[in-house]
Design a protein around this motif. Structure first.
Motif, PDB file in Angstrom:
ATOM      1  N   VAL A  63       0.859  -1.177   0.000  1.00  0.00           N
ATOM      2  CA  VAL A  63       0.000   0.000   0.000  1.00  0.00           C
ATOM      3  C   VAL A  63       0.899   1.232   0.000  1.00  0.00           C
ATOM      4  O   VAL A  63       1.738   1.390   0.892  1.00  0.00           O
ATOM      5  N   GLY A  64       0.710   2.068  -1.014  1.00  0.00           N
ATOM      6  CA  GLY A  64       1.522   3.272  -1.103  1.00  0.00           C
ATOM      7  C   GLY A  64       0.838   4.463  -0.460  1.00  0.00           C
ATOM      8  O   GLY A  64      -0.390   4.485  -0.311  1.00  0.00           O
ATOM      9  N   GLY A  65       1.600   5.436  -0.068  1.00  0.00           N
ATOM     10  CA  GLY A  65       1.025   6.641   0.530  1.00  0.00           C
ATOM     11  C   GLY A  65       2.124   7.626   0.825  1.00  0.00           C
ATOM     12  O   GLY A  65       3.297   7.377   0.518  1.00  0.00           O
ATOM     13  N   ALA A  66       1.723   8.724   1.413  1.00  0.00           N
ATOM     14  CA  ALA A  66       2.697   9.777   1.704  1.00  0.00           C
ATOM     15  C   ALA A  66       3.812   9.238   2.589  1.00  0.00           C
ATOM     16  O   ALA A  66       4.971   9.646   2.475  1.00  0.00           O
ATOM     17  N   ALA A  67       3.474   8.276   3.477  1.00  0.00           N
ATOM     18  CA  ALA A  67       4.458   7.795   4.435  1.00  0.00           C
ATOM     19  C   ALA A  67       5.287   6.644   3.894  1.00  0.00           C
ATOM     20  O   ALA A  67       5.984   5.974   4.644  1.00  0.00           O
ATOM     21  N   GLY A  68       5.213   6.374   2.595  1.00  0.00           N
ATOM     22  CA  GLY A  68       5.986   5.274   2.036  1.00  0.00           C
ATOM     23  C   GLY A  68       5.104   4.084   1.724  1.00  0.00           C
ATOM     24  O   GLY A  68       3.878   4.163   1.784  1.00  0.00           O
ATOM     25  N   VAL A  69       5.748   2.987   1.369  1.00  0.00           N
ATOM     26  CA  VAL A  69       5.032   1.788   0.949  1.00  0.00           C
ATOM     27  C   VAL A  69       5.024   0.794   2.107  1.00  0.00           C
ATOM     28  O   VAL A  69       6.077   0.381   2.584  1.00  0.00           O
ATOM     29  N   VAL A  70       3.833   0.444   2.572  1.00  0.00           N
ATOM     30  CA  VAL A  70       3.730  -0.471   3.716  1.00  0.00           C
ATOM     31  C   VAL A  70       2.873  -1.678   3.360  1.00  0.00           C
ATOM     32  O   VAL A  70       2.135  -1.673   2.370  1.00  0.00           O
ATOM     33  N   ALA A  83      -9.275  20.847   6.086  1.00  0.00           N
ATOM     34  CA  ALA A  83      -8.585  19.821   5.291  1.00  0.00           C
ATOM     35  C   ALA A  83      -8.233  18.661   6.218  1.00  0.00           C
ATOM     36  O   ALA A  83      -7.961  18.867   7.407  1.00  0.00           O
ATOM     37  N   LEU A  84      -8.250  17.474   5.664  1.00  0.00           N
ATOM     38  CA  LEU A  84      -7.908  16.299   6.459  1.00  0.00           C
ATOM     39  C   LEU A  84      -6.393  16.271   6.654  1.00  0.00           C
ATOM     40  O   LEU A  84      -5.635  16.255   5.690  1.00  0.00           O
ATOM     41  N   ALA A  85      -5.972  16.236   7.912  1.00  0.00           N
ATOM     42  CA  ALA A  85      -4.520  16.172   8.169  1.00  0.00           C
ATOM     43  C   ALA A  85      -4.071  14.730   8.369  1.00  0.00           C
ATOM     44  O   ALA A  85      -2.979  14.349   7.938  1.00  0.00           O
ATOM     45  N   ALA A  86      -4.900  13.948   9.024  1.00  0.00           N
ATOM     46  CA  ALA A  86      -4.525  12.549   9.270  1.00  0.00           C
ATOM     47  C   ALA A  86      -5.752  11.767   9.687  1.00  0.00           C
ATOM     48  O   ALA A  86      -6.715  12.334  10.212  1.00  0.00           O
ATOM     49  N   GLU A  87      -5.734  10.454   9.407  1.00  0.00           N
ATOM     50  CA  GLU A  87      -6.790   9.615   9.975  1.00  0.00           C
ATOM     51  C   GLU A  87      -6.189   8.361  10.575  1.00  0.00           C
ATOM     52  O   GLU A  87      -5.110   7.914  10.184  1.00  0.00           O
ATOM     53  N   PHE A 122      -8.712  17.200  11.409  1.00  0.00           N
ATOM     54  CA  PHE A 122      -8.843  18.215  10.365  1.00  0.00           C
ATOM     55  C   PHE A 122      -8.186  19.518  10.838  1.00  0.00           C
ATOM     56  O   PHE A 122      -8.166  19.802  12.039  1.00  0.00           O
ATOM     57  N   VAL A 123      -7.696  20.265   9.856  1.00  0.00           N
ATOM     58  CA  VAL A 123      -7.194  21.601  10.195  1.00  0.00           C
ATOM     59  C   VAL A 123      -7.886  22.644   9.310  1.00  0.00           C
ATOM     60  O   VAL A 123      -8.358  22.312   8.213  1.00  0.00           O
ATOM     61  N   ARG A 124      -7.969  23.847   9.823  1.00  0.00           N
ATOM     62  CA  ARG A 124      -8.629  24.912   9.036  1.00  0.00           C
ATOM     63  C   ARG A 124      -7.731  25.358   7.904  1.00  0.00           C
ATOM     64  O   ARG A 124      -6.578  25.728   8.118  1.00  0.00           O
ATOM     65  N   ARG A 125      -8.282  25.351   6.711  1.00  0.00           N
ATOM     66  CA  ARG A 125      -7.545  25.904   5.578  1.00  0.00           C
ATOM     67  C   ARG A 125      -7.380  27.412   5.811  1.00  0.00           C
ATOM     68  O   ARG A 125      -8.185  28.033   6.484  1.00  0.00           O
ATOM     69  N   GLY A 126      -6.338  27.964   5.210  1.00  0.00           N
ATOM     70  CA  GLY A 126      -6.124  29.402   5.380  1.00  0.00           C
ATOM     71  C   GLY A 126      -5.307  29.644   6.632  1.00  0.00           C
ATOM     72  O   GLY A 126      -4.169  30.142   6.569  1.00  0.00           O
ATOM     73  N   ALA A 127      -5.836  29.249   7.755  1.00  0.00           N
ATOM     74  CA  ALA A 127      -5.114  29.467   9.010  1.00  0.00           C
ATOM     75  C   ALA A 127      -3.936  28.507   9.177  1.00  0.00           C
ATOM     76  O   ALA A 127      -2.990  28.798   9.913  1.00  0.00           O
ATOM     77  N   VAL A 128      -3.993  27.384   8.517  1.00  0.00           N
ATOM     78  CA  VAL A 128      -3.000  26.328   8.732  1.00  0.00           C
ATOM     79  C   VAL A 128      -2.360  25.944   7.407  1.00  0.00           C
ATOM     80  O   VAL A 128      -3.055  25.843   6.394  1.00  0.00           O
ATOM     81  N   ALA A 185       0.962  20.382   8.370  1.00  0.00           N
ATOM     82  CA  ALA A 185       0.170  19.623   9.336  1.00  0.00           C
ATOM     83  C   ALA A 185       0.239  18.127   9.028  1.00  0.00           C
ATOM     84  O   ALA A 185       0.395  17.294   9.923  1.00  0.00           O
ATOM     85  N   ARG A 186       0.142  17.806   7.754  1.00  0.00           N
ATOM     86  CA  ARG A 186       0.197  16.387   7.372  1.00  0.00           C
ATOM     87  C   ARG A 186       1.565  15.790   7.686  1.00  0.00           C
ATOM     88  O   ARG A 186       1.659  14.654   8.131  1.00  0.00           O
ATOM     89  N   ARG A 187       2.596  16.571   7.428  1.00  0.00           N
ATOM     90  CA  ARG A 187       3.932  16.046   7.680  1.00  0.00           C
ATOM     91  C   ARG A 187       4.144  15.812   9.168  1.00  0.00           C
ATOM     92  O   ARG A 187       4.688  14.786   9.582  1.00  0.00           O
ATOM     93  N   ILE A 188       3.676  16.735   9.977  1.00  0.00           N
ATOM     94  CA  ILE A 188       3.794  16.574  11.430  1.00  0.00           C
ATOM     95  C   ILE A 188       3.120  15.257  11.855  1.00  0.00           C
ATOM     96  O   ILE A 188       3.692  14.448  12.609  1.00  0.00           O
ATOM     97  N   CYS A 189       1.931  15.016  11.353  1.00  0.00           N
ATOM     98  CA  CYS A 189       1.209  13.797  11.737  1.00  0.00           C
ATOM     99  C   CYS A 189       1.937  12.549  11.245  1.00  0.00           C
ATOM    100  O   CYS A 189       2.023  11.543  11.963  1.00  0.00           O
ATOM    101  N   ARG A 190       2.435  12.598  10.019  1.00  0.00           N
ATOM    102  CA  ARG A 190       3.147  11.433   9.484  1.00  0.00           C
ATOM    103  C   ARG A 190       4.343  11.082  10.359  1.00  0.00           C
ATOM    104  O   ARG A 190       4.585   9.925  10.675  1.00  0.00           O
ATOM    105  N   GLU A 191       5.064  12.105  10.741  1.00  0.00           N
ATOM    106  CA  GLU A 191       6.276  11.845  11.513  1.00  0.00           C
ATOM    107  C   GLU A 191       5.954  11.286  12.895  1.00  0.00           C
ATOM    108  O   GLU A 191       6.572  10.323  13.359  1.00  0.00           O
TER     109      GLU A 191
END
Lengths: 403, 403, 403, 403
Positions: C351-358, D296-300, D380-386, D391-397
């Motif tokens: 499964v590919g995604g922003a976080a790489g292939v898992v 916008a969806l930041a992470a699920e 989710f995060v507010r578009r414009g303000a964020v 935000a997505r990168r923070i969640c991925r990490e």
């Protein structure tokens, strides 16, 4: 690219520019116009909107266009010409219904303006014009296709958009209306019909038509139209409430001319009309809100030979119960949805084959039998003012004598 | 009680005695007879057997009977009478096809015996007779219903079993053949048709028919038959291989009389015929095994007005290429599947209403237009012996002149 | 170009060379091998053949390949490379099942040879080799793809043909088996699954997998497999008769080695086996012909925690009734159809995604829960020799104690 | 008797009294409440109303009740008792949703009142009370069933109406939502599930449950719920606009207490809310009207093991972008729709069999694995303000580190 899921056509793909056009208020407004108006009084699940139909028409039109292009590459100047016309057809189908008012046919009857005529003004609005141009399409060509303007630049594409007989509009709505009402008779062999589409040469002109091997699919398409008419579009419950709705609309719009203003017109949709019913106490508004059947079906007629009986019944009911208490429904506003209404001078569908290009009436005995004027007539009487059983007996007796 | 799952009708329930009857070899043999014979040459997935159709006919017949009984309780002597006739209808429908030979129509053409005639002998076998009686049903009454014997004890039930126009046989096979081929045009509004079934009084007799509100459903049923004929049953590929199959059967059965013995007859089924092809080297056996198209379609005709052209083409091809190299397919063996073939003297379907009981042709303009003789004709020529393009040109020219 | 109509995928298009390949006897033979073997004993309408499945696998594989190519054009050397591999995938899927013997799994159990192994010899026959080459495809590459040979030239295409988890084989048969049995649980969101297919880079290799937004579609695919297993593939009636069938096959093939000859092997198919039953009087042949249930289900087990109870029941039944009268069905031959059987070392689906292939087990909680060994076990006892009620009671008591 | 056609259940039959109850304004109002609220933003065709669902729940509940009664006649005092309870179940299901406000869950979140609580007041209105009594049903018993009141007179019927796990409400809405969105994964084997329903005795009480042979059907039901949750009910687009909708509702209802008045409450429906958007210029109203994605969806997150990562991401986003710009969606309002949420003390579904009555978690490994709390979370995060990408990168990490 944006993907939208639809139960009839599955994924429908839109370019980024098309997706933005979809978000234009005049297009989003189609979510508040029901494809089948008040048919939900007879078929509760017929709640689908013109918005889903617009997407479906775009999807069917794309498949139809791609088939024409695949077999008729010689009729296009270049690969780019194919792409240009494809974008045009898609946008025209997406927008073909934006001129509809609330409950469409009832609205046209009350306002006396056909929806196609509104289209010109709506397309001229800044945001739509900009959206169309952003999709790399000429707004004037879109308008010409929607209006079926014979002077348009691409006459062979008109049939796909505005018909009268092979348009993606019908190709989608038959499938969609059958799906959302559950009426099996409305299904036709869409895959086969699309697979048989061809550009043909007839008297030196390029016309859209079908390959001879598609005659059975065309028959199934014509029969599906007939069945949907008989089952759904002319259902007496729907017709009865559409009659009541006209009175409601006249009450809401005492001066129809105020809706000539296109901004004012666009502020109206089905939901607003239903919302306006809440605080009204007129007989019509109450009837529509509380589902009161103000009229009763006295008789219906389906065959040419019954036209005389119909006229005789109509006259007899009017004489006995008063003209105001009789509603003779000739359903002329929906006649354009009928299977292959045609006169001898107008072609139906062109069919190609080894022996040349002929009219579908030549190629199919069934289509010849079904083509022609429709003879659906209904006579309603007002409950309360009229003794319904007497009215029905009068009609039965006249009809029996007439045969 | 046993429950069997079917994709068309979902659960089909059988009593313990009916389930045992199902296991009789003569019924299990139906698993090796295909409902659509060689149609799988044109529609690969049309591999469904007469066994599933027999279950489906029982299911549709039960629904139809229950609707008749619910609205027509006055026509039954007692609750027990209802139960008795219900069991009879179910068993008759389960067994209505047991007289079919391999590939049905081709077999009948070669052996010259209609499947209904075999039924008498098969039903007389000890195990079937015992199985029917164990289900508390009279074998003689079953035979009478299957044969449509006018002297049968329950004339009003004959229509449900042996038709010709409102039988559960057709009600199932149209849905089933549409499902297994995927041809949308074969679907009709079965729920609505069943819901409109009624016992009616006509000239002092009780007849099965429909309520007036079911006319549209009846139209959808008639149209579905038409569409399946046009798309599937008369498909030229199927017809062509059924022609070849007849030569194979003649080869397998040099003396057709040996199959008059019912035990010998029952030893034959579709699978055995296909199995016999493996080691045969005749032209017909090879063609069927390796899917060689020995014939080519030269022309087809669908309308009454083309009958003269058909005859003229047939004569011209025979003169030019020799009678033995032309096959004129009038498809008469399958004509009983046609929509409402009728003459003026024979009723089609009775329709009840306030104005009395009338023929469906009176109640529906569409049915009147579609009723009558069918005019489907195909002309095939032998490949190799005949120049196919010349044959087609000859036909085109004659047809063009004739119109 | 030839168009074939299929109820699952609608039109399936074949090139002229592919259509000729379809007519090869080894491919036409698939019409006489049923996709679900004896499942029709439990689901009467499950009569569909491996021939229709082969067409369906080609159709699904084409859609899958086109999606991979559309999003992964960078992984192809040229437009021509795309076309070359597309033709290869299509032909490999069309031919992937030609090595099956009658009733597939039962045949493999009796002959001890897996169907993939026959494929090599069959593909080497002159007519198939010539047919494949006429379609501009390399027969050796076809064989490598079907065998899932890790040394094949196109490793990233193997997953599409031979799986184990994202192959067009499964993508078709789940939809097809669900359609022909009518079991709703076997449907999955095929459009969404296909739309999410991607070529991904994982540890420097190109692998086939899905985009992260397709995880829900992948879950639906895995669940559909689970449901079909639970409802259809492991149905106790089917298993029971497949057990009996093995005895019949041993009777028909006293020396299994005679079928090592590929010509002799190809002379066998389901229809021939069924045909051979007619004149045999062994217990197994009679049981299969007359649907006699020689075994009864004593107990079934579905969970890992019940493995001990299963073994204990099995031992107890064997001790009490004799080993010969107990059949412990671990169903190992069909285990390859199970949802995502995997060990920790083997990946399931990438499964590919922003976080790489898992691995899909990382991306989906549901898939992680469902992945692993399957624990379906059934214990049957011979009727007649064993008192079924006693056997069931013994198992109930042991199982209750074990929990 | 009145017949209504529905694409999911085909004909639904109503008695004359039930049909009149249907015309009550509080029931007709359900036509203006959509079953899936704003899901049409993600699935355009999901425009079906709670009105069609109410009819469908009545239809499924009737089938379910009839199966319980057929196999459990011993639990009923008399034939009349069966009829009485049947009428009660039908009316309760027809009315079970009348307490919903516009857009249901959003409305409940804003007003802080669950829809079941409104039901008491609405049922107490004169016209509904009279309509229920005219159908020969006790309004108090209807209320008790809808509220799942444990003191109700018919505890074994509560499960059918108010669940939590075997109710006709879910049985209909899964099929209906799958049909109108087109999502195949939501289909389950409804025929088999209904056929397995039984009244069982457990610890001296009569409970509704299923027969052991229905475990696979129950699994398919549980999986369908899971799939609809994953695909539709928790779709991020829907969730996002429901969040915006809450702001709109707060704007429309500055004093939520005014809707405590039930007449005022009933004057609100989805259509009125949409209509009110036309002339409003707040950010939320504009966003809903013009489909502007304010968030916008930041992470699920979907798994229990990700709960820590979820909390860490939430905190990190709040710290970085401000709490007001982050929306952590735990979706608790829709959790009651989840598959078999249960704790150890509460049973899921009772399953009967030779070995007694056990919880479905005992009978099915799959159900045991799927039961429990759900762990779907979205940030989710507010578009414009964020800055969304940050935000997505923070969640991925954070998520990668947490695993």
């Amino acid at each position: 690219m944006k993907r939208i899921f639809d139960p009839v056509h599955h994924f429908i793909e839109l370019s980024a520019a098309e997706a933005r056009l979809l978000d234009a208020p005049a297009v989003q407004r189609l979510r508040r116009l029901r494809q089948l108006g008040l048919a939900y009084f007879a078929f509760p699940s017929a709640e689908h909107s013109r918005f889903t139909h617009a997407l479906g028409a775009l999807a069917m039109g794309t498949r139809a266009f791609d088939e024409l292009a695949k077999h008729g590459r010689a009729y296009f100047a270049s690969e780019r010409d194919v792409e240009d016309r494809r974008r045009l057809v898609r946008v025209a189908l997406l927008l073909h219904d934006i001129g509809h008012g609330p409950f469409s046919h009832a609205c046209e009857a009350v306002l006396g303006v056909r929806h196609e005529e509104r289209t010109r003004a709506i397309l001229a609005s800044d945001d739509l014009r900009a959206g169309i141009e952003a999709a790399d399409v000429d707004p004037a060509a879109v308008l010409a296709l929607i209006l079926g303007d014979s002077g348009g630049a691409y006459p062979e594409l008109r049939e796909l958009v505005s018909g009268p007989n092979l348009d993606a509009d019908r190709m989608d709505y038959l499938q969609r209306d059958a799906y959302f009402t559950g009426v099996a008779g409305g299904r036709y062999d869409a895959d086969q019909l699309v697979a048989s589409l061809r550009l043909l040469e007839r008297d030196g002109r390029v016309v859209a038509g079908i390959d001879g091997r598609g005659v059975v699919a065309l028959e199934s398409f014509v029969l599906a139209r007939y069945m949907m008419f008989a089952s759904v579009y002319f259902h007496h419950t729907t017709r009865l409430f559409e009659r009541i709705l006209q009175d409601v609309l006249r009450e809401l719009w005492p001066d129809p001319r105020t809706l000539d203003d296109i901004d004012e017109f666009l502020r109206w949709d089905d939901f607003r009309v239903l919302n306006e019913l809440r605080d009204r106490s007129s007989e019509a508004a109450t009837a529509l809100r509380e589902r009161v059947r103000l009229y009763a079906l006295a008789a219906e007629f389906n065959a040419e030979r019954d036209l005389h009986a119909y006229e005789a019944c109509r006259a007899a009911l009017a004489e006995r119960f008063g003209k105001a208490n009789v509603w003779a429904d000739e359903q002329s506003q929906v006649l354009h949805r009928l299977p292959l209404v045609a006169d001898d001078a107008t072609p139906t569908v062109w069919v190609g084959g080894a022996a040349g290009v002929v009219d579908a009436r030549e190629a199919s005995d069934l289509i010849r039998k079904l083509t022609g004027k429709a003879y659906w007539r209904k006579l309603f009487v007002r409950r309360g003012a009229v003794d319904v059983e007497s009215a029905r007996r009068i009609c039965r007796e006249i009809t029996a004598r007439a045969r």
